[in-house]
Design an enzyme around this catalytic site. Structure first.
Site, mmCIF file in Angstrom:
data_model
loop_
_atom_site.group_PDB
_atom_site.id
_atom_site.type_symbol
_atom_site.label_atom_id
_atom_site.label_comp_id
_atom_site.label_asym_id
_atom_site.label_seq_id
_atom_site.Cartn_x
_atom_site.Cartn_y
_atom_site.Cartn_z
ATOM 1 C CE1 TYR A 57 29.328 37.900 48.683
ATOM 2 C CE2 TYR A 57 29.850 40.123 49.422
ATOM 3 C CZ TYR A 57 30.062 38.755 49.490
ATOM 4 O OH TYR A 57 31.007 38.263 50.363
ATOM 5 N NE ARG A 62 27.768 39.204 52.086
ATOM 6 C CZ ARG A 62 27.587 40.524 52.139
ATOM 7 N NH1 ARG A 62 26.718 41.097 51.321
ATOM 8 N NH2 ARG A 62 28.267 41.248 53.000
ATOM 9 C CG ASP A 63 32.229 35.361 53.566
ATOM 10 O OD1 ASP A 63 32.737 34.507 52.832
ATOM 11 O OD2 ASP A 63 32.897 36.189 54.204
ATOM 12 C CB SER A 69 32.500 39.125 53.254
ATOM 13 O OG SER A 69 33.832 39.322 52.957
ATOM 14 C CG ASP A 110 33.553 33.690 48.134
ATOM 15 O OD1 ASP A 110 34.152 33.569 47.049
ATOM 16 O OD2 ASP A 110 33.968 34.412 49.059
ATOM 17 C CD1 TRP A 160 36.874 26.150 47.214
ATOM 18 C CD2 TRP A 160 36.449 28.345 47.185
ATOM 19 N NE1 TRP A 160 35.794 26.372 48.035
ATOM 20 C CE2 TRP A 160 35.514 27.703 48.037
ATOM 21 C CE3 TRP A 160 36.368 29.719 47.006
ATOM 22 C CZ2 TRP A 160 34.508 28.425 48.708
ATOM 23 C CZ3 TRP A 160 35.376 30.424 47.672
ATOM 24 C CH2 TRP A 160 34.460 29.783 48.518
ATOM 25 C CD1 TRP A 258 40.935 33.342 52.382
ATOM 26 C CD2 TRP A 258 40.141 35.417 52.571
ATOM 27 N NE1 TRP A 258 40.297 33.429 53.603
ATOM 28 C CE2 TRP A 258 39.794 34.705 53.746
ATOM 29 C CE3 TRP A 258 39.744 36.749 52.465
ATOM 30 C CZ2 TRP A 258 39.079 35.265 54.787
ATOM 31 C CZ3 TRP A 258 39.038 37.317 53.520
ATOM 32 C CH2 TRP A 258 38.711 36.573 54.658
ATOM 33 C CE LYS A 288 37.762 43.606 47.529
ATOM 34 N NZ LYS A 288 36.801 43.595 48.652
ATOM 35 C CD GLU A 292 34.971 48.492 47.546
ATOM 36 O OE1 GLU A 292 34.541 47.322 47.703
ATOM 37 O OE2 GLU A 292 34.272 49.413 47.101
ATOM 38 C CG ASP A 294 40.433 41.120 50.445
ATOM 39 O OD1 ASP A 294 39.581 41.373 49.582
ATOM 40 O OD2 ASP A 294 41.642 40.942 50.187
#
Length: 339
Positions: A57, A62-63, A69, A110, A160, A258, A288, A292, A294
């Site tokens: 990841y 990213r994201d 994130s 994602d 999604w 989410w 996940k 932790e 989001d």
């Protein structure tokens, strides 16, 4: 925690494995070889295969459709070179060294789902497209030829890609990606990573409440996308479903919520071949880590995402990936089946 019942539940959680997130170059350097070495030691002592599950990841950009994130690497050629040389190539080297033990890689949550739905609406996703697509081709060629490694590409979740048109488009995107990584092989796909969608929700059907989604839970989503991916020419279509936080239907008012959802509960325990009649479902697994965050609820933070400020997002919440004790405790209390 001072509640003895919660402490007992947390202790029970420790008896199950959880995926290890390699979400930065530094964390990869800290966690990859350490855990491979530990698994090898256990395997040698027990005489049984010890599986280790890692989440890859760190794609550039990213994201791209959210903020909470965003990663360390940006969508540019310099960071693309770093992704290859400092991240993927290093992972490959360690996997080749520890070749006597099974490894599962959950690949870039994602990212490809964003390529299916958000290219036209989100400039950041358009900027990241080249790196997402080339990144997958590169890592599939590297990891997909290693016989002890099984890769699962991320397919978002039921709310999604569950709609008919999204699933049809997804089949084309994922078939192209897998082909681009030849001769590397992909075992299958992972769903519901870091999300809350229940495995089964008989209270929902295709209608106004679900925005006419024919797949309003993860079971129906995987049943549908299995057929669609097979029709798209993808030969190996197996799934790992993240059940770390979907044991209880959360309080969200829209199924697309989410971030740090209230009402969270630990879901089904990690288990291989968990559902009779679904031989293409390889496992339920906790991908996940419960507890932790989001994303932060601090509106002044650089990585604040509006979803983390919504009514059903627990607050105050720390930055993504940081420990969120209140959310963890609620997940223990609401575990289904109970811990």
């Amino acid at each position: 925690m001072s509640d003895s019942s919660l402490i007992a539940k947390a202790e029970k959680m420790k008896t199950y494995s959880n995926a290890i997130w390699l979400d930065s170059i530094k964390n990869m350097q800290s966690w990859l070889e350490t855990n491979l070495k530990g698994a090898l030691s256990q395997q040698s002592a027990s005489g049984k295969d010890i599986l280790t599950v890692f989440v890859v990841y760190d794609l550039p950009g990213r994201d791209c459709h959210a903020l909470a994130s965003n990663g360390e690497l940006l969508a540019n050629d310099n960071d693309w070179a770093r992704y290859k040389s400092e991240y993927i190539d290093v992972i490959e080297g360690h996997l080749k060294t520890y070749k006597s033990q099974p490894v599962v890689l959950i690949v870039e949550p994602d990212s490809l789902a964003n390529m299916v739905t958000n290219l036209e609406s989100t400039p950041a996703c358009r900027d990241s497209e080249k790196y997402y697509m080339d990144g997958h081709a590169y890592l599939i060629k590297k990891f997909g030829v290693l016989p002890h490694v099984a890769m699962y590409l991320d397919i978002g979740h039921a709310f999604w890609l569950g709609w008919d048109d999204n699933r049809e488009k997804a089949g084309k995107v994922y078939a192209k990606v897998i082909s681009s990584g030849s001769p590397g092989k992909v075992r299958g796909f992972t769903d519901n990573v870091a999300n809350y969608t229940p495995w089964e929700d008989p209270t929902l059907s295709r209608g106004p409440e679900t925005e006419w989604n024919p797949c309003p839970d993860e079971k129906r989503y995987l049943q549908a996308i299995h057929k669609d991916f097979k029709a798209a020419g993808i030969s190996s279509v197996y799934f790992v479903c993240d059940t770390s936080r979907n044991g209880k239907k959360v309080d969200r008012k829209h199924p697309g919520e989410w971030c740090n959802q209230t009402g969270v509960g630990v879901g089904a325990r990690p288990q291989a071949s968990p559902v009779s009649g679904m031989d293409y479902l390889d496992a339920f697994y906790w991908i996940k880590p419960l507890g932790e965050s989001d994303g932060t609820s601090d509106e002044s933070a650089v990585r604040f995402d509006g979803y983390c400020g919504h009514e059903t997002a627990m607050k105050p919440a720390p930055e993504a990936g940081q420990w969120f004790q209140k959310h963890f405790e609620q997940g223990l209390k609401n575990a289904n089946p109970p811990l």
